[in-house]
Design an enzyme around this catalytic site. Sequence first.
Site, PDB file in Angstrom:
ATOM      1  N   GLU A 127       0.760  -1.116   0.123  1.00 56.26           N
ATOM      2  CA  GLU A 127       0.039   0.122  -0.074  1.00 56.26           C
ATOM      3  C   GLU A 127       0.972   1.118   0.044  1.00 56.26           C
ATOM      4  O   GLU A 127       1.903   1.472   0.850  1.00 56.26           O
ATOM      5  CB  GLU A 127      -0.877   0.050   1.173  1.00 56.26           C
ATOM      6  CG  GLU A 127      -1.639  -1.183   1.418  1.00 56.26           C
ATOM      7  CD  GLU A 127      -2.621  -1.424   2.728  1.00 56.26           C
ATOM      8  OE1 GLU A 127      -3.571  -1.973   2.665  1.00 56.26           O
ATOM      9  OE2 GLU A 127      -1.709  -1.084   3.719  1.00 56.26           O
ATOM     10  N   TYR A 246       4.024   5.623  13.062  1.00 59.10           N
ATOM     11  CA  TYR A 246       3.052   5.493  11.742  1.00 59.10           C
ATOM     12  C   TYR A 246       1.949   6.722  12.106  1.00 59.10           C
ATOM     13  O   TYR A 246       1.761   7.181  11.034  1.00 59.10           O
ATOM     14  CB  TYR A 246       2.253   4.286  12.031  1.00 59.10           C
ATOM     15  CG  TYR A 246       2.934   3.053  11.139  1.00 59.10           C
ATOM     16  CD1 TYR A 246       2.062   2.876   9.846  1.00 59.10           C
ATOM     17  CD2 TYR A 246       4.047   2.709  11.612  1.00 59.10           C
ATOM     18  CE1 TYR A 246       2.586   1.796   9.100  1.00 59.10           C
ATOM     19  CE2 TYR A 246       4.425   1.434  10.584  1.00 59.10           C
ATOM     20  CZ  TYR A 246       3.811   1.211   9.550  1.00 59.10           C
ATOM     21  OH  TYR A 246       4.186   0.307   8.519  1.00 59.10           O
TER      22      TYR A 246
END
Length: 673
Positions: A127, A246
């Site tokens: 992704e 993240y």
Amino acid sequence: MTRRQSPKFDTSRLKTHIDAMTKQAVDVTPDASSRHLHNGLDTPLPPADLHGSYVNHRPLPTRDIEKRHAYIIGSGIGGLSAAFFLIRDGHMPAGNITILESQEVEGGALDGAGNAEDGYIVRGGREMEMTYQNFWDVFSEIPALELPEPFTVLDEYRIVNDSDKNWSKARLLEKQGQIRDFSTMGLSRLQQLELVRLFLARKEDLDDIKVEDWFSEGFLNSNFYTFWRTMFAFENWHSVLEMKLYMHRFLHLMDGLNDMTSLVFPKYNQYDSFVRPLMAWLKKQGVKVQYDTIVYDLEMDISGDTKTTTGIQCHTSSGDKTIKVHQRDLVFVTTGSIVEDTAYGDDDTAPELRVNEADPNVGSSWQLWRNLAGKSPAFGRPDKFCGNVPASTWESATLTCRPSPLTEKLKELSVNDPYSGKTVTGGIITFTDSAWLMSFTVNRQPHFPDQPADVIVPWVYALMMDKPGDYVKKPMPECTGKEILIELCYHLGLINQVDEVIAATKVRTALMPYITAQFMPRARGDRPWAVPEGSTNLACLGQFVETHNDVVFTLESSVRTARIGVYSLLGIKKQVPDIYPGQYDIRRLLRATRTLNNDEAFLGEGILRRVLGGTYLENILPLGPGEKPEDLRTHGLFEQQLSTLRSLIEDSHTLDTAKRWIQGAIDNLSRRR
């Protein structure tokens, strides 16, 4: 597209500035999170996280570069990128670069193989997003796969994604194929506070803390965490430090987390899209590749804090040998591997792991890292990552599908006809009531250049594999490919047509014992820096390397470590930009805040609208569902939020929680004195 440079340069007209640059100390990896942004005499170099053309300049070559050689251990995207940067920015002759690969094919985790008769297989997918500064820098110069020169892989990628926006219409499923509401994050105010607390926490305070140690059970059952864990492959026992990284790295994508509009995808699988064109370019330049070469140790001269690699010990098809490394030669080693020791299965066979066997072909990259760590603590602690296989394992399955009830069901869940060549599912679709927490995706088809027109290649994976399935009462690793397909059909509501689906589908499986090893809880010193302390000619690459602010499990992180290693060892006067600064952009922060608040106005938004509505800066304010820019200039929200604030104050439970959080913050401040 190749930019060729003569090994000799006439630099006489710039001698004054080149001499000054030679004396200038350049921090190759500036840390934006530790600096206060300003302009002054002490800021001759660009800001740490500046991206764009200005930081893509061509550096001058290092002295005597034509006499130096480089050995790259591992041909994953990190190793291939190291070769690219050695050639382009290091000006090293390509013939001086040798890649040592243990397998018979390059690419590492970026794989893609098979055919329609035997079944295709990819162990995983990627992704991707638009701010991979280092990755896109490489592929802005690599010739395109299907367009003629001078077009590049990046040019081709933009044509595909600019004309075919990615999105999902069925991100969450339940009750055997019914679409579940995935429009909001489903976080209460207290659960939002848990995220804010993590966002504000110092990285140094999160060593060895697990996700489940930080968050409440309610948070772990929210839509947000389902999106998060299935998109990034996080488990409850993984590192909350990595989750924090993240959050910062991808904060600018928060409002596309639920429907996948934040992502971009290649036309084909990752091997054909990236590895093939990059390897073709490297070989055309003259880079040498030696396959079937297992490097198991490095000879090293260690004197005090200085470490110089002098030899590479390896097993080859022609016997064991040691490659001599001269003092000014360079060595790049991929420490650890997320796809090492993969076990494979098919329609009728379940995969069987071979971990920790006394076999030189098993765990070679981990054994190499262990040997390095035995020489010096500067090389980290590999057992923190590879020492708990059950916690780092999951399984994937690649389906090769001819027309059947399964392909018809996929049409219902896709944003475009799967046979159209355009976006299909727009990313993974997750069965929220699956005991395995099973997800599947169908990327653009064909997924392989030679794929027949009537074939679709979906990909399936699961995070919670140790539990019996909901229909097939076995843990996923004990299942054959057909049994995994049956479980998938059950959750899609196709169990009554499963025989027809099986007859039209081939399944190949991959059980990967270290696939999320990079997420295991860790502390400072567990991972080596790209150039370990004291190393004079060796750099580390890949997913188990320390960087200031970047995350792992991305193509970008591997390319970043390669670039840092090349620039550092060659003393190149050029910085590797820090991560995209979306976390400091007030527009992104406000947008993310509203998104996490289930796309409702957050507390204080009414005041901001009252102050900024109708001014030049009103564009920083996030619009709500169905709102228009002129709605920002009304004051109804301000009065509404005053009423909400009164309700919050009257809610003793919320007030007590806020008090405890504030008191904790005060205590932390007190300890910093």
